[in-house]
Write a protein that holds these residues in place. Structure first.
Motif, PDB file in Angstrom:
ATOM      1  N   MET A   1       0.850  -1.254   0.062  1.00  0.00           N
ATOM      2  CA  MET A   1       0.019  -0.049   0.044  1.00  0.00           C
ATOM      3  C   MET A   1       0.858   1.313  -0.116  1.00  0.00           C
ATOM      4  SD  MET A   1      -2.805   1.501   2.977  1.00  0.00           S
ATOM      5  CE  MET A   1      -3.786   0.006   2.834  1.00  0.00           C
ATOM      6  N   ARG A   2       0.569   2.135  -0.775  1.00  0.00           N
ATOM      7  CA  ARG A   2       1.095   3.468  -0.831  1.00  0.00           C
ATOM      8  C   ARG A   2       0.710   4.412   0.056  1.00  0.00           C
ATOM      9  NH1 ARG A   2       5.113   6.201  -4.159  1.00  0.00           N
ATOM     10  NH2 ARG A   2       4.290   8.237  -4.946  1.00  0.00           N
ATOM     11  N   ARG A  18      11.266   6.441   7.188  1.00  0.00           N
ATOM     12  CA  ARG A  18      11.956   4.885   7.299  1.00  0.00           C
ATOM     13  C   ARG A  18      11.881   4.695   8.761  1.00  0.00           C
ATOM     14  NH1 ARG A  18      16.059   6.230   3.485  1.00  0.00           N
ATOM     15  NH2 ARG A  18      15.243   5.469   1.500  1.00  0.00           N
ATOM     16  N   ASP A  19      12.557   5.185   9.738  1.00  0.00           N
ATOM     17  CA  ASP A  19      12.507   4.951  11.067  1.00  0.00           C
ATOM     18  C   ASP A  19      11.185   5.055  11.726  1.00  0.00           C
ATOM     19  OD1 ASP A  19      15.238   4.838  10.899  1.00  0.00           O
ATOM     20  OD2 ASP A  19      15.707   6.939  11.833  1.00  0.00           O
ATOM     21  N   ILE A  20      10.262   5.929  11.363  1.00  0.00           N
ATOM     22  CA  ILE A  20       9.038   5.919  11.983  1.00  0.00           C
ATOM     23  C   ILE A  20       8.053   4.730  11.629  1.00  0.00           C
ATOM     24  CG2 ILE A  20       6.951   7.544  11.919  1.00  0.00           C
ATOM     25  CD1 ILE A  20       8.761   9.910  11.716  1.00  0.00           C
ATOM     26  N   PHE A  21       8.041   4.772  10.096  1.00  0.00           N
ATOM     27  CA  PHE A  21       7.133   3.693   9.584  1.00  0.00           C
ATOM     28  C   PHE A  21       7.581   2.281   9.730  1.00  0.00           C
ATOM     29  CE2 PHE A  21       5.334   7.270   7.964  1.00  0.00           C
ATOM     30  CZ  PHE A  21       4.021   6.901   7.856  1.00  0.00           C
ATOM     31  N   GLY A  22       9.016   2.015   9.918  1.00  0.00           N
ATOM     32  CA  GLY A  22       9.566   0.853  10.063  1.00  0.00           C
ATOM     33  C   GLY A  22       8.960   0.024  11.447  1.00  0.00           C
ATOM     34  N   GLU A  23       8.668   0.860  12.180  1.00  0.00           N
ATOM     35  CA  GLU A  23       8.196   0.187  13.528  1.00  0.00           C
ATOM     36  C   GLU A  23       6.787  -0.516  13.532  1.00  0.00           C
ATOM     37  OE1 GLU A  23       8.115   3.378  16.800  1.00  0.00           O
ATOM     38  OE2 GLU A  23       9.722   4.111  16.120  1.00  0.00           O
ATOM     39  N   TYR A  24       6.239  -0.279  12.243  1.00  0.00           N
ATOM     40  CA  TYR A  24       4.867  -0.875  11.882  1.00  0.00           C
ATOM     41  C   TYR A  24       4.989  -2.052  10.949  1.00  0.00           C
ATOM     42  CZ  TYR A  24       3.056   2.909  14.656  1.00  0.00           C
ATOM     43  OH  TYR A  24       3.015   3.837  15.599  1.00  0.00           O
ATOM     44  N   GLU A  26       7.446  -4.050   7.429  1.00  0.00           N
ATOM     45  CA  GLU A  26       8.473  -3.886   6.410  1.00  0.00           C
ATOM     46  C   GLU A  26       8.064  -2.563   5.368  1.00  0.00           C
ATOM     47  OE1 GLU A  26       9.582  -6.423   2.550  1.00  0.00           O
ATOM     48  OE2 GLU A  26       8.439  -7.581   3.742  1.00  0.00           O
ATOM     49  N   LEU A  27       9.073  -2.108   4.784  1.00  0.00           N
ATOM     50  CA  LEU A  27       9.020  -0.748   4.048  1.00  0.00           C
ATOM     51  C   LEU A  27       9.548  -1.217   2.595  1.00  0.00           C
ATOM     52  CD1 LEU A  27      10.024   2.052   6.178  1.00  0.00           C
ATOM     53  CD2 LEU A  27       7.752   1.163   5.904  1.00  0.00           C
ATOM     54  N   ALA A  28       8.898  -0.805   1.686  1.00  0.00           N
ATOM     55  CA  ALA A  28       9.478  -1.097   0.310  1.00  0.00           C
ATOM     56  C   ALA A  28       9.968   0.286  -0.043  1.00  0.00           C
ATOM     57  CB  ALA A  28       8.447  -1.553  -0.669  1.00  0.00           C
ATOM     58  N   ALA A  29       9.675   1.475   0.378  1.00  0.00           N
ATOM     59  CA  ALA A  29      10.125   2.728   0.103  1.00  0.00           C
ATOM     60  C   ALA A  29       9.712   3.592   1.119  1.00  0.00           C
ATOM     61  CB  ALA A  29       9.775   3.119  -1.428  1.00  0.00           C
ATOM     62  N   ALA A  30      10.651   4.782   1.146  1.00  0.00           N
ATOM     63  CA  ALA A  30      10.251   5.922   1.842  1.00  0.00           C
ATOM     64  C   ALA A  30      10.786   7.196   1.062  1.00  0.00           C
ATOM     65  CB  ALA A  30      10.581   5.852   3.216  1.00  0.00           C
ATOM     66  N   GLY A  43       7.196  19.254   2.303  1.00  0.00           N
ATOM     67  CA  GLY A  43       6.578  18.926   3.445  1.00  0.00           C
ATOM     68  C   GLY A  43       5.399  18.131   3.248  1.00  0.00           C
ATOM     69  N   PHE A  44       5.715  16.958   2.498  1.00  0.00           N
ATOM     70  CA  PHE A  44       5.319  15.685   2.239  1.00  0.00           C
ATOM     71  C   PHE A  44       5.886  14.693   1.591  1.00  0.00           C
ATOM     72  CE2 PHE A  44       4.483  17.521  -1.905  1.00  0.00           C
ATOM     73  CZ  PHE A  44       4.058  16.541  -2.900  1.00  0.00           C
ATOM     74  N   GLY A  45       5.509  13.440   1.793  1.00  0.00           N
ATOM     75  CA  GLY A  45       6.182  12.380   1.485  1.00  0.00           C
ATOM     76  C   GLY A  45       5.245  11.044   1.048  1.00  0.00           C
ATOM     77  N   PHE A  46       5.991   9.924   0.533  1.00  0.00           N
ATOM     78  CA  PHE A  46       5.176   8.761   0.454  1.00  0.00           C
ATOM     79  C   PHE A  46       6.025   7.707   0.987  1.00  0.00           C
ATOM     80  CE2 PHE A  46       3.822  11.589  -3.071  1.00  0.00           C
ATOM     81  CZ  PHE A  46       2.267  11.601  -2.863  1.00  0.00           C
ATOM     82  N   VAL A  47       5.360   6.580   1.634  1.00  0.00           N
ATOM     83  CA  VAL A  47       5.908   5.406   2.165  1.00  0.00           C
ATOM     84  C   VAL A  47       5.051   4.295   1.465  1.00  0.00           C
ATOM     85  CG1 VAL A  47       6.390   4.153   4.309  1.00  0.00           C
ATOM     86  CG2 VAL A  47       6.515   6.502   4.379  1.00  0.00           C
ATOM     87  N   GLU A  48       5.804   3.208   0.931  1.00  0.00           N
ATOM     88  CA  GLU A  48       5.354   2.067   0.342  1.00  0.00           C
ATOM     89  C   GLU A  48       5.451   0.749   1.409  1.00  0.00           C
ATOM     90  OE1 GLU A  48       3.268   0.072  -2.644  1.00  0.00           O
ATOM     91  OE2 GLU A  48       4.096   2.237  -2.790  1.00  0.00           O
TER      92      GLU A  48
END
Length: 92
Positions: A1-2, A18-24, A26-30, A43-48
């Motif tokens: 999910m993006r 990566r640090d923040i979302f990695g707690e939840y 596996e990440l494919a991209a950040a 001021g925005f970004g995307f995490v996969e």
């Protein structure tokens, strides 16, 4: 999910996401989106995240949380709207 992450402090980098979302899970991209000319964060970004359940948990946990004095907007990314190209101004 993006995942869309908005209202990021301008000092946040890809590794911070990566640090923040990695707690939840596996990440494919950040990626923090930057201005192509200045290199300044927009001021925005995307995490996969490949696992939708982990992604949903991250969205629920992180939406409206405070990061360096700014309240984050975190939700499932929507496809980018088509924008008209050119700018012919109606001339033929």
């Amino acid at each position: 999910m993006r995942i869309y992450v908005g209202n990021l402090p301008y000092s946040v980098a890809d590794d911070d996401l990566r640090d923040i979302f990695g707690e939840y899970g596996e990440l494919a991209a950040a990626e923090v989106i930057k201005d192509k000319f200045s290199g300044q964060s927009k001021g925005f970004g995307f995490v996969e995240m490949p696992n939708n359940a982990e992604a949903a948990a991250a969205i629920k946990a992180l939406n409206e949380t405070d990061m360096k004095g700014r309240k984050l907007t975190v939700n499932e990314a929507r496809p980018r709207a088509e924008r008209p190209r050119g700018g012919g101004g109606g001339r033929y």
